[in-house]
Design a protein around this motif. Structure first.
Motif, PDB file in Angstrom:
ATOM      1  N   LYS A 285       0.809  -1.293  -0.012  1.00 33.90           N
ATOM      2  CA  LYS A 285       0.031  -0.066  -0.002  1.00 33.90           C
ATOM      3  C   LYS A 285       0.515   0.886  -0.174  1.00 33.90           C
ATOM      4  CE  LYS A 285      -4.043  -2.467   1.782  1.00 33.90           C
ATOM      5  NZ  LYS A 285      -4.754  -1.813   0.874  1.00 33.90           N
TER       6      LYS A 285
ATOM      7  N   TYR B  41       2.129   1.719  -3.429  1.00 29.04           N
ATOM      8  CA  TYR B  41       1.417   2.297  -4.513  1.00 29.04           C
ATOM      9  C   TYR B  41       0.485   4.168  -3.829  1.00 29.04           C
ATOM     10  CZ  TYR B  41      -4.109   3.770  -5.856  1.00 29.04           C
ATOM     11  OH  TYR B  41      -4.837   4.019  -6.092  1.00 29.04           O
ATOM     12  N   GLN B  42       0.917   3.653  -2.786  1.00 31.92           N
ATOM     13  CA  GLN B  42       0.826   5.536  -2.593  1.00 31.92           C
ATOM     14  C   GLN B  42       2.044   6.140  -2.793  1.00 31.92           C
ATOM     15  OE1 GLN B  42       0.624   5.048   2.018  1.00 31.92           O
ATOM     16  NE2 GLN B  42      -1.111   6.639   1.944  1.00 31.92           N
TER      17      GLN B  42
ATOM     18  N   TYR C 115      -4.082   1.198   6.395  1.00 33.65           N
ATOM     19  CA  TYR C 115      -3.559   0.309   5.580  1.00 33.65           C
ATOM     20  C   TYR C 115      -3.732  -0.868   5.909  1.00 33.65           C
ATOM     21  CZ  TYR C 115      -0.139   4.785   4.861  1.00 33.65           C
ATOM     22  OH  TYR C 115      -0.049   5.063   4.424  1.00 33.65           O
TER      23      TYR C 115
END
Length: 769
Positions: free
Chosen positions: A552, A555-556, A575
């Motif tokens: 995650k 991805y950010q 998260y």
């Protein structure tokens, strides 16, 4: 009308039957038979010939002769070299043997002439035509009868003579010929001839079919031979090495480079010679070449040099694994013995523990510390013995077992060989793999392990065998007897935190491409993940959860053009979602019928509250909460103990007639089993019956007997960790488990009052308010 023939010279025949109206040559060799022929030639040339039942009898009696023969007339006699007399005879009529009157100097017999029996002329005519038609078809198929013979048969009009002529020409055995001779009814004789002709026609058709197949096969083989020869010539022109003999020479060179015993060397050389003589297109040649490749590529003489520096090995183990001091110490002991004796210690290590505690990775580190090759074979679900011993070398696709394959892949004869999940072996009609493993692991016999495919003894004594299992009780007894059990217990929260900091988090940060973005997971974040998002004995799920956070974050970073995100305790739920495990609030005040028990599961220790209540009834005991058979038995044992000691416990002695008792362990959907809840259930029932409260800051574990003794249990470390995290102050354990206290971490011993108890009386005295 029958006529009696008396004093007729007689010749016993071997392997031959003579029919009436048939002209045939007979070779006479026995002295008595030659004298009988000479006597017949002196008189009227009439001779009786009778077939012997057994050709091996040299001097037959009347019992050794058939019941019926043939009266013949000698047309010609010729003496041949070697004392043989050849006579040309013509059959006259059938005769029945009445008596043999003399056997010296030759056979003389009395016979009765017998004639054939004729029935319906129409039926005989039909049989005659059918026999001639069938005979013509057979003769054309068989191609063994001359045109003259076929014409002679087709011209016959007498059914009896036709039957005898065809019987003479048919390729049937002697017993069937004699049977046709003895059949006097012409219609039945012709019926038998038709049956024989039908069978001969079927045989002839089958022979033609087989001949066609053989001819096609031969044509194909000749074509293949021609093509192979062309290929060989082409290879010779191009300078390629396609000749089997040249391949065999290369194989012999490989064999020469191996240091093998004379017996094994001769055996492999013999197989190479077989291969050199075998056409390359044969399926067996492919199998044999595959076999030779396996045998010659095994590491018969290749060894890894052991790293026997104890200090260096300890540093490598410490760098790869946190904790596990007992296991590391055992590895170092093995290396020390190896250094002093230069021999294998002979023991097999079995790492037993829940999933995710690091059994497989520890075996990898052992190989690294010893500077040996590492091989792993998973045995989970293996039920075919051929997986261990290999397949028989009888079909294309046969392979050696996993042991030989692993050794070949390692390239050395002394790798660290890990047999994973040995407790999950199965067995069925294909054999018992656990029995086959005995020869692999037993240090007394694994120096001559024989694989069904290789069929040559291979020495496994230099291999360092390590096995893993989740539960030791599931390992077959004979295997367990040969292994040294090393238990890897569940990790405590602080151990998990250290493992996450040192190994898991850095590993996942690199794996997810975050090392260049100054991403960091603080101790507080990791601790929250450990306590609220994972609850297991090992760290496998912990690693997956950390990987989820890292994904995650990746991805950010991509979405926000390289801005590094910051994960904190406050935003961790963004998260991972809401916490999965929220610690239940412990009951702060003493309660009647509520006892805090402890249990062991595959993911570690858990707190197991036990509730008991009474109600008016007839003494019925209800046990609920998805309890297993053993735990239900503990409930009944508790009831028996209380009834027996009712007076001492200050319980109404008639309670089992007045009250129903209900014992419940919450989380009814979760299966629970084991004997260690015995004292917990007993205390809960006593509390409910006496209306006395149980301390809320105490937990307990132990098995109970009918006499009130408290027996030892397993999984003590995991249970005490659960009690510590639950917030209890004191834990009652069986006195038999005192020996396990020394191995507990200091944090557990300092955070809990651990009280050993021997009887239920001590439990009641400690726990009841």
């Amino acid at each position: 009308m029958n006529l009696l023939e008396v004093g007729i010279p007689t010749v016993p025949l071997r392997g031959m039957v003579v029919y009436p109206n048939i002209v045939i040559h007979l070779d006479i060799g026995r002295d008595k038979s030659i004298k009988a022929v000479e006597k017949a030639m002196e008189n009227d040339r009439i001779l009786a010939v009778v077939t012997q039942k057994d050709d091996a009898v040299e001097d037959p009696t009347i019992h050794d002769l058939a019941v019926m023969g043939t009266l013949v007339k000698i047309k010609q006699m010729l003496r041949l070299p070697g004392g043989i007399v050849r006579i040309l005879v013509e059959g006259i009529t059938r005769i029945r043997v009445m008596n043999i009157t003399s056997m010296d100097p030759f056979y003389v017999g009395d016979f009765d002439r017998v004639g054939s029996v004729y029935d319906d002329d129409v039926e005989l005519e039909a049989y005659r035509r059918l026999v001639q038609a069938k005979f013509t078809n057979w003769a054309e198929e068989a191609k063994s009868i001359t045109e003259e013979g076929i014409s002679r048969v087709m011209e016959l009009r007498d059914p009896c003579e036709l039957a005898d002529q065809v019987a003479f020409l048919l390729p049937i055995d002697n017993s069937k010929r004699q049977e046709l001779l003895e059949e006097l009814n012409v219609a039945r004789r012709l019926n038998m001839i038709v049956g024989i002709l039908n069978m001969e026609l079927q045989i002839s058709d089958l022979e033609n079919s087989i001949n066609n197949q053989v001819r096609q096969s031969m044509e194909k083989a000749q074509k293949e031979y021609f093509l192979r020869e062309k290929i060989r010539v082409i290879h010779d022109e191009l300078g390629d090495k396609g000749d089997p003999e040249e391949e065999a020479e290369e194989l012999r060179k490989q064999l020469k480079n191996l240091e093998l015993s004379e017996e094994i060397h001769e055996r492999i050389d013999k197989e190479i010679s077989r291969y050199s003589r075998m056409p390359s297109m044969m399926p067996e040649a492919t199998i044999l070449r595959n076999y030779l490749d396996w045998v010659l590529n095994l590491p018969w003489n290749e060894f890894s040099d052991d790293r026997l520096d104890i200090k260096e090995a300890r540093e490598m183990l410490d760098a790869d694994h946190y904790g596990l001091d007992k296991v590391k110490k055992r590895i170092l002991e093995f290396l020390a013995v190896r250094k002093l004796t230069d021999k294998q210690s002979g023991s097999i290590l079995c790492l037993v523990g829940p999933p995710g505690v690091g059994k497989t990775s520890l075996a990898t580190s052992i190989a690294k510390a010893m500077n040996r090759k590492f091989v792993r074979a998973s045995l989970g679900g293996v039920r075919d013995e051929a997986e261990i011993r290999g397949h028989r070398r009888t079909y294309i696709g046969a392979l050696p077992g996993r042991m030989i394959q692993g050794i070949k892949n390692a390239g050395t004869r002394n790798p660290v060989f890990l047999l994973d999940e040995i407790d999950k072996l199965a067995s069925d009609y294909k054999g018992d793999p656990s029995s086959a493993l005995l020869e692999v692991l037993d240090p007394e016999q694994n120096n001559t392990f024989s694989d069904h495919f290789i069929e040559i003894p291979f020495d496994f004594s230099d291999v360092f065998w390590i096995t893993t299992a989740n539960v030791a009780s599931n390992i077959p007894g004979p295997l367990l007897d040969r292994m040294e059990i090393i238990e890897l217990t569940s990790y405590m929260e602080d151990e998990k935190l250290e493992i996450a900091k040192r190994y898991l988090a850095p590993k996942q940060i690199i794996r997810n491409g975050l090392e260049d973005h100054k991403v960091k997971l603080s101790d507080a974040v990791l601790k929250k993940i450990v306590s609220e998002y994972t609850r297991e004995a090992g760290v496998r799920r912990l690693e997956k959860t950390i990987a989820k956070v890292c994904r995650k974050m990746a991805y950010q970073i991509v979405e926000e053009d390289g801005t590094s995100p910051k994960v904190s305790v406050k935003n961790l739920h963004e998260y991972l979602g809401a916490p999965i495990y929220i610690e239940e609030e412990r009951e702060k005040r003493p309660q009647v019928g509520l006892v805090c028990g402890l249990a062991w599961t595959s993911v570690g220790g858990v707190v197991l509250p036990c509730e008991a209540t009474t109600m008016a009834g007839t003494g019925k005991l209800s046990l609920t909460g998805s309890l297993g058979k053993v735990m239900q038995e503990s409930g009944h044992a508790a009831m028996s103990y209380i009834r027996h000691n009712a007076k001492a416990l200050k319980v109404d002695e008639e309670f089992y007639k007045k009250f129903d008792i209900h014992v419940h362990l919450p989380e009814g959907a979760t299966p629970k089993d084991g004997p260690s809840a015995g004292i917990t259930m007993t205390l809960a029932i006593v509390s409910a019956l006496t209306n006395r409260k149980v301390r809320s800051d105490i937990a307990m574990t132990g098995e109970i007997t009918l006499r009130g003794r408290v027996l030892p249990i397993g999984g003590l470390k995991e249970k005490l960790l659960a009690a510590l995290s639950y917030g209890v102050k004191e834990v009652l354990i069986p006195k038999g488990n005192v020996k396990d206290i020394d191995e507990l971490p200091d944090s557990v011993k300092e955070g809990l009052i651990i009280t050993p108890v021997k009887t239920m009386d001590e439990v009641l005295a400690k726990a009841l308010v």
